[in-house]
Design an enzyme around this catalytic site. Structure first.
Site, PDB file in Angstrom:
ATOM      1  N   TYR A 299      46.127  13.995 -29.227  1.00  0.00           N
ATOM      2  CA  TYR A 299      46.967  12.803 -29.208  1.00  0.00           C
ATOM      3  C   TYR A 299      48.356  13.114 -29.736  1.00  0.00           C
ATOM      4  O   TYR A 299      48.518  13.989 -30.585  1.00  0.00           O
ATOM      5  CB  TYR A 299      46.342  11.702 -30.079  1.00  0.00           C
TER       6      TYR A 299
ATOM      7  N   SER B 139      38.779   1.945 -24.962  1.00  0.00           N
ATOM      8  CA  SER B 139      39.373   1.133 -23.897  1.00  0.00           C
ATOM      9  C   SER B 139      38.605  -0.168 -23.664  1.00  0.00           C
ATOM     10  O   SER B 139      38.321  -0.544 -22.524  1.00  0.00           O
ATOM     11  CB  SER B 139      39.450   1.938 -22.586  1.00  0.00           C
TER      12      SER B 139
ATOM     13  N   LEU C 243      39.636  -3.106 -23.782  1.00  0.00           N
ATOM     14  CA  LEU C 243      40.461  -4.050 -23.029  1.00  0.00           C
ATOM     15  C   LEU C 243      40.846  -3.473 -21.669  1.00  0.00           C
ATOM     16  O   LEU C 243      41.756  -3.992 -21.005  1.00  0.00           O
ATOM     17  CB  LEU C 243      41.711  -4.424 -23.829  1.00  0.00           C
TER      18      LEU C 243
ATOM     19  N   GLY D 280      44.348  -2.575 -21.107  1.00  0.00           N
ATOM     20  CA  GLY D 280      45.213  -3.748 -21.085  1.00  0.00           C
ATOM     21  C   GLY D 280      44.972  -4.685 -19.926  1.00  0.00           C
ATOM     22  O   GLY D 280      45.502  -5.807 -19.909  1.00  0.00           O
TER      23      GLY D 280
ATOM     24  N   LEU E  48      42.392  -6.463 -19.211  1.00  0.00           N
ATOM     25  CA  LEU E  48      41.686  -7.685 -19.610  1.00  0.00           C
ATOM     26  C   LEU E  48      42.554  -8.656 -20.410  1.00  0.00           C
ATOM     27  O   LEU E  48      42.143  -9.785 -20.667  1.00  0.00           O
ATOM     28  CB  LEU E  48      40.426  -7.324 -20.399  1.00  0.00           C
TER      29      LEU E  48
ATOM     30  N   LYS F 130      47.875  -9.298 -18.555  1.00  0.00           N
ATOM     31  CA  LYS F 130      49.324  -9.076 -18.420  1.00  0.00           C
ATOM     32  C   LYS F 130      49.721  -8.404 -17.116  1.00  0.00           C
ATOM     33  O   LYS F 130      50.913  -8.399 -16.772  1.00  0.00           O
ATOM     34  CB  LYS F 130      49.840  -8.264 -19.610  1.00  0.00           C
TER      35      LYS F 130
END
Length: 347
Positions: free
Chosen positions: A53, A236, A238, A241, A243, A246
């Site tokens: 990361y 993950s 969501l 993202g 869910l 947006k």
């Protein structure tokens, strides 16, 4: 914040885990440290990172930067014993580290030492293998997954060799527990059997993708998790993202994951937005924030140890933290099940 046992260890982690993979690309040092402080205030004690990361993008220049940011927080006076810190050893093909060499008994010590230096700590609470040497069906590879190829005898021998090296690290006090990531039911069973044969550290957890949109874990892996005490650390939750809603209607917010990765790692498909609409509709009719509903649903699963969430700003962080106070009714859970049957595996 609820605490849950990490496998058969004596380690207890919060039901929500602070993810870090954007720290160093999408988030600055100060923003990352502010997230750490706010998560602590919310009684989160679990933090997940990896030697590779940050992401978005992954590059030779940024490899290890996220661990360094966490280490800087400790250097600046942050209490190490406030956190259960998890990190990961990259697998074969990560060319920016060890020239893409696979995980082996020869790579473990040097990789542990590198993480310890960057994290500025003497020990890692949970040391995970990021993906298996033999490959994985994760990251949308399930659609054409071919399990043939690896020699199972060689796979088992490699596992035993790695467990020997991990056992040496446990003896040195550099790691407390061992976990896997992006693994299968067969692979996990082989690791568990190898630990029985060798006395090496037992698999405590599994970090695989899991969300309302990605439910590969719900059958064989779920059964393994429950009966072998190998809890899921869902990443993950969501769906990168999706869910949150947006991206509905073709929206691509500036600085969002989709603005950096147009196909969302294979998650952007013709069917996914209709599936998201179904979950957004459930949340709206029941007065729930869709992100909190998605996270709270993950926490209800019988195999769940902790749900890893990430945030690129403090507003997102506050929403995620609020999921700990959400209880989903039987009606909501039933509607979620119906939506999943209507929109199975949208990517």
């Amino acid at each position: 914040m609820e605490r849950r046992k990490l496998g058969r260890t004596n380690i207890e982690v919060s039901a929500l885990c602070l993810g870090t993979m954007t720290w160093g690309t999408q988030n600055t040092v100060d923003e990352a440290h502010a997230q750490i402080e706010r998560a602590l205030e919310a009684d989160i004690n679990f933090l997940d990172t990896a030697e590779m990361y940050p992401v978005n993008p992954i590059s030779a220049e940024t490899i290890g930067r996220t661990e360094q940011i966490i280490g800087l927080w400790f250097e600046r006076g942050g209490a190490r014993n406030d956190w259960i810190v998890a990190t990961k050893h990259s697998g074969e093909g990560m060319r920016h580290v060890r020239d893409g060499a696979p995980i082996s008994s020869k790579t473990i010590r040097e990789t542990v030492e590198g993480s310890l230096r960057r994290l500025q700590t003497d020990y890692i609470d949970l040391y995970q293998f990021h993906w298996p040497n033999r490959g994985s069906y994760m990251f949308r590879k399930n659609w054409d997954y071919d399990p043939t190829g690896p020699d199972p005898v060689a796979v088992r021998q490699d596992m035993e060799d790695c467990l020997g090296a991990l056992h040496a690290e446990v003896d040195r006090g550099t790691i407390r527990a061992f976990g896997l990531s992006n693994e299968s039911a067969w692979g996990t069973s082989q690791w568990l059997a190898a630990s029985e044969r060798t006395g090496g550290p037992r698999v405590a957890s599994m970090q695989n993708e899991y969300s309302l949109l990605c439910r590969l874990y719900d059958t064989d892996m779920a059964e393994m998790s429950v009966h072998e005490d190998v809890g899921l650390l869902a990443f993950s939750p969501l769906a990168a993202g999706l869910l949150t809603g947006k991206y509905q209607g073709g929206a691509v917010p500036d600085g969002s994951r989709m603005s950096l990765n147009s196909d969302m790692g294979g998650r952007k498909t013709d069917r996914v937005f209709a599936a998201v609409d179904a979950y957004l509709d459930i949340a709206a009719r029941h007065g729930l924030d869709p992100s909190q509903m998605a996270l709270a649903w993950c926490m209800t699963r019988p195999f769940m140890c902790s749900v890893i969430f990430g945030a690129t700003d403090m507003d997102q962080l506050e929403v995620a933290l609020g999921a700990a106070d959400v209880t989903l009714s039987d009606e909501v859970l039933a509607e979620i099940t119906a939506a999943q049957r209507a929109h199975p595996m949208p990517y």
